[in-house]
Write a protein that holds these residues in place. Sequence first.
Motif, mmCIF file in Angstrom:
data_model
loop_
_atom_site.group_PDB
_atom_site.id
_atom_site.type_symbol
_atom_site.label_atom_id
_atom_site.label_comp_id
_atom_site.label_asym_id
_atom_site.label_seq_id
_atom_site.Cartn_x
_atom_site.Cartn_y
_atom_site.Cartn_z
ATOM 1 N N SER A 12 0.850 -1.183 0.000
ATOM 2 C CA SER A 12 0.000 0.000 0.000
ATOM 3 C C SER A 12 0.884 1.231 0.000
ATOM 4 O O SER A 12 1.810 1.332 0.806
ATOM 5 N N PRO A 13 0.622 2.182 -0.885
ATOM 6 C CA PRO A 13 1.429 3.409 -0.877
ATOM 7 C C PRO A 13 1.132 4.242 0.364
ATOM 8 O O PRO A 13 -0.004 4.292 0.832
ATOM 9 N N TYR A 14 2.173 4.856 0.911
ATOM 10 C CA TYR A 14 2.004 5.796 2.020
ATOM 11 C C TYR A 14 3.175 6.759 1.987
ATOM 12 O O TYR A 14 4.328 6.351 2.100
ATOM 13 N N LEU A 15 2.895 8.053 1.824
ATOM 14 C CA LEU A 15 3.935 9.035 1.568
ATOM 15 C C LEU A 15 4.756 9.427 2.789
ATOM 16 O O LEU A 15 5.961 9.635 2.683
ATOM 17 N N ASN A 16 4.126 9.559 3.940
ATOM 18 C CA ASN A 16 4.817 10.058 5.122
ATOM 19 C C ASN A 16 5.301 8.924 6.022
ATOM 20 O O ASN A 16 4.791 7.814 5.960
ATOM 21 N N LEU A 17 6.252 9.238 6.876
ATOM 22 C CA LEU A 17 6.723 8.280 7.861
ATOM 23 C C LEU A 17 5.581 8.006 8.852
ATOM 24 O O LEU A 17 5.097 8.939 9.500
ATOM 25 N N PRO A 18 5.108 6.767 8.959
ATOM 26 C CA PRO A 18 3.982 6.467 9.856
ATOM 27 C C PRO A 18 4.309 6.746 11.321
ATOM 28 O O PRO A 18 5.416 6.493 11.781
ATOM 29 N N LYS A 19 3.327 7.272 12.024
ATOM 30 C CA LYS A 19 3.470 7.515 13.462
ATOM 31 C C LYS A 19 2.655 6.493 14.257
ATOM 32 O O LYS A 19 3.102 6.016 15.277
ATOM 33 N N THR A 20 1.458 6.155 13.767
ATOM 34 C CA THR A 20 0.599 5.169 14.411
ATOM 35 C C THR A 20 0.088 4.187 13.361
ATOM 36 O O THR A 20 -0.426 4.595 12.327
ATOM 37 N N VAL A 21 0.244 2.904 13.649
ATOM 38 C CA VAL A 21 -0.238 1.844 12.770
ATOM 39 C C VAL A 21 -1.182 0.964 13.586
ATOM 40 O O VAL A 21 -0.795 0.458 14.648
ATOM 41 N N ILE A 22 -2.406 0.817 13.109
ATOM 42 C CA ILE A 22 -3.381 -0.067 13.752
ATOM 43 C C ILE A 22 -3.628 -1.236 12.806
ATOM 44 O O ILE A 22 -3.953 -1.035 11.633
ATOM 45 N N VAL A 23 -3.447 -2.437 13.334
ATOM 46 C CA VAL A 23 -3.628 -3.647 12.539
ATOM 47 C C VAL A 23 -4.845 -4.395 13.054
ATOM 48 O O VAL A 23 -4.955 -4.667 14.246
ATOM 49 N N GLN A 24 -5.757 -4.694 12.131
ATOM 50 C CA GLN A 24 -6.902 -5.555 12.428
ATOM 51 C C GLN A 24 -6.654 -6.869 11.706
ATOM 52 O O GLN A 24 -6.540 -6.893 10.479
ATOM 53 N N ASN A 25 -6.543 -7.942 12.477
ATOM 54 C CA ASN A 25 -6.163 -9.227 11.917
ATOM 55 C C ASN A 25 -7.067 -10.308 12.483
ATOM 56 O O ASN A 25 -7.114 -10.509 13.695
ATOM 57 N N THR A 26 -7.794 -11.003 11.592
ATOM 58 C CA THR A 26 -8.650 -12.122 12.005
ATOM 59 C C THR A 26 -8.332 -13.372 11.174
ATOM 60 O O THR A 26 -9.219 -14.191 10.921
ATOM 61 N N LEU A 27 -7.094 -13.530 10.781
ATOM 62 C CA LEU A 27 -6.691 -14.683 9.982
ATOM 63 C C LEU A 27 -6.933 -15.979 10.760
ATOM 64 O O LEU A 27 -6.498 -16.106 11.904
ATOM 65 N N ASN A 28 -7.628 -16.901 10.146
ATOM 66 C CA ASN A 28 -7.947 -18.231 10.681
ATOM 67 C C ASN A 28 -8.912 -18.219 11.861
ATOM 68 O O ASN A 28 -9.103 -19.243 12.504
ATOM 69 N N TYR A 29 -9.522 -17.097 12.167
ATOM 70 C CA TYR A 29 -10.438 -17.033 13.309
ATOM 71 C C TYR A 29 -11.655 -17.921 13.124
ATOM 72 O O TYR A 29 -12.247 -18.357 14.098
ATOM 73 N N GLU A 30 -12.057 -18.204 11.892
ATOM 74 C CA GLU A 30 -13.242 -19.020 11.669
ATOM 75 C C GLU A 30 -12.984 -20.494 11.947
ATOM 76 O O GLU A 30 -13.918 -21.268 12.072
ATOM 77 N N VAL A 31 -11.727 -20.898 12.087
ATOM 78 C CA VAL A 31 -11.435 -22.308 12.334
ATOM 79 C C VAL A 31 -10.770 -22.588 13.676
ATOM 80 O O VAL A 31 -10.869 -23.705 14.181
ATOM 81 N N TYR A 32 -10.091 -21.619 14.268
ATOM 82 C CA TYR A 32 -9.373 -21.878 15.518
ATOM 83 C C TYR A 32 -9.657 -20.809 16.558
ATOM 84 O O TYR A 32 -9.393 -19.629 16.332
ATOM 85 N N ASP A 33 -10.136 -21.247 17.713
ATOM 86 C CA ASP A 33 -10.390 -20.294 18.787
ATOM 87 C C ASP A 33 -9.166 -20.107 19.689
ATOM 88 O O ASP A 33 -9.250 -19.458 20.721
ATOM 89 N N ASP A 34 -8.030 -20.670 19.275
ATOM 90 C CA ASP A 34 -6.768 -20.439 19.976
ATOM 91 C C ASP A 34 -5.738 -19.783 19.045
ATOM 92 O O ASP A 34 -4.540 -19.812 19.309
ATOM 93 N N GLN A 35 -6.235 -19.176 17.963
ATOM 94 C CA GLN A 35 -5.370 -18.551 16.961
ATOM 95 C C GLN A 35 -4.582 -17.392 17.565
ATOM 96 O O GLN A 35 -5.123 -16.568 18.293
ATOM 97 N N ILE A 36 -3.306 -17.344 17.243
ATOM 98 C CA ILE A 36 -2.423 -16.246 17.647
ATOM 99 C C ILE A 36 -1.835 -15.653 16.372
ATOM 100 O O ILE A 36 -1.371 -16.378 15.493
ATOM 101 N N SER A 37 -1.856 -14.338 16.288
ATOM 102 C CA SER A 37 -1.240 -13.644 15.156
ATOM 103 C C SER A 37 -0.095 -12.799 15.700
ATOM 104 O O SER A 37 -0.316 -11.898 16.512
#
Length: 168
Positions: A117-142
């Motif tokens: 993803s393009p981003y012109l400025n030096l990031p100060k805050t990054v928020i990550v939303q991650n639900t990879l494999n959540y539909e199959v494992y209730d012990d998933q760690i990302s």
Amino acid sequence: MKMMLFILLYGMGNYFAEDNAVRHPFHVSNTEINYNAVDKNLEISCKIFTDDFESALEKTYKQKADFSNKSMESQMEKLVKQYMKDHLAIHVDKKQMLLTYIGYEVDREAVNIYLESPYLNLPKTVIVQNTLNYEVYDDQISIIHVIVDGKRNTKKITFPARLETFNF
């Protein structure tokens, strides 16, 4: 001696068994987000165990998923692209990034997925939303790594949590 041989063969049988929990009892994915200041770009890579990822794709889209089947490559590209769009979101400095799917590659027992993803400025805050494999494992760690200006910040998101914030 027979007992040792039995234990060795039993252990090898369990290792190669079809039961995912036996093959790797931890359900972990790894996501790395690297800000490339030269190209003014966020470079994202995700690594997911192949068998776990196939299970997630099959459960989500109700169709066969097989990374080892060459005749399914086109279908797998579509499934992976859609899945990543639905299960990974990144906000930088309060702006949601449009993630462009680059592709995937299978590396032994894991699948590596690449986005940017393009981003012109030096990031100060990054928020990550991650639900990879959540539909199959209730012990998933990302495990999430964010690298900005040479500074690496690592955190984990554990099911059912979905968000983690990184400040630079």
